[in-house]
Motif scaffolding. Structure first.
Motif, short mmCIF file in Angstrom:
data_model
loop_
_atom_site.label_atom_id
_atom_site.label_comp_id
_atom_site.label_asym_id
_atom_site.label_seq_id
_atom_site.Cartn_x
_atom_site.Cartn_y
_atom_site.Cartn_z
N GLY A 81 -1.95 -13.12 -11.19
CA GLY A 81 -3.27 -12.98 -10.60
C GLY A 81 -3.47 -13.71 -9.30
N HIS A 82 -2.45 -14.36 -8.78
CA HIS A 82 -2.57 -15.06 -7.51
C HIS A 82 -2.23 -14.11 -6.37
N PRO A 83 -3.03 -14.07 -5.30
CA PRO A 83 -2.62 -13.30 -4.13
C PRO A 83 -1.37 -13.95 -3.54
N VAL A 84 -0.38 -13.16 -3.18
CA VAL A 84 0.87 -13.70 -2.65
C VAL A 84 1.26 -12.94 -1.39
N ALA A 85 1.60 -13.70 -0.36
CA ALA A 85 2.16 -13.14 0.87
C ALA A 85 3.53 -13.78 1.08
N VAL A 86 4.52 -12.95 1.40
CA VAL A 86 5.87 -13.42 1.66
C VAL A 86 6.17 -13.14 3.14
N PHE A 87 6.56 -14.17 3.85
CA PHE A 87 6.94 -14.02 5.26
C PHE A 87 8.46 -14.08 5.34
N LEU A 88 9.08 -12.96 5.72
CA LEU A 88 10.53 -12.90 5.86
C LEU A 88 10.89 -13.24 7.30
N ASN A 89 11.65 -14.31 7.47
CA ASN A 89 12.08 -14.69 8.81
C ASN A 89 13.51 -15.18 8.78
#
Length: 169
Positions: A81-89
């Motif tokens: 239930g947590h909003p998750v953003a993944v930044f691929l760098n």
């Protein structure tokens, strides 16, 4: 003569030892004390207002197994239930590439690009470093559908969201 006599070395050492032991006991008491009515339980913490606790994962590894572990963690957190953003760098941009083979070790149920597709489908956000893509010869059309380009201002909106937690993988 008593060891407690003023000015003796023994008295000084004894007093220091007693103060140290009292401090140690007080520290343990405070560290492990639990306010009444509040459970110290990971499940309860995870269930407490998850929408107010977004997670931003800065993923820097293009290693298939390490990337799989980070993406699997991100997807599991999203499902809680947590909003998750993944930044691929850096070389992590290759995890979202539809081109070429991705190594699949026996402990991995899926390859990274498949996790990314499911993660996006389930509401996760995947941001991509543009200069890193260029370094690896990738274009937006080479990536899993739904991956978004990160850019100054846009990416920071995820990092500095209210109550956001950040993690580097």
């Amino acid at each position: 003569m008593s060891a407690w006599r003023a000015g003796s070395t023994g008295e000084y050492v004894m007093r220091k030892s007693i103060v140290f032991m009292c401090g140690l006991a007080l520290g343990f008491a405070l560290a492990f004390a639990m306010p009444p009515g509040r459970a110290h339980d990971a499940d309860q913490l995870a269930a407490s207002a998850p929408q107010k606790n977004p997670l931003f994962i800065n993923m820097t590894t293009g290693d298939s197994w390490r990337g799989w572990m980070g993406l699997h963690f991100a997807h599991a957190t999203l499902k809680m239930g947590h909003p998750v953003a993944v930044f691929l760098n850096l070389d992590a941009v290759t995890l979202a590439s539809m081109k070429g083979e991705q190594e699949k070790k026996p402990s991995m149920q899926r390859i990274p690009r498949d996790i990314i597709a499911d993660f996006i489908r389930d509401g996760g956000v995947v941001l991509m470093c543009g200069p890193c893509m260029a370094e690896f010869g990738l274009k937006l059309e080479d990536l899993v559908p739904g991956v978004q380009m990160g850019k100054p201002g846009f990416t920071q909106g995820f990092i500095f969201a209210e109550n956001a937690r950040t993690l580097t993988w």
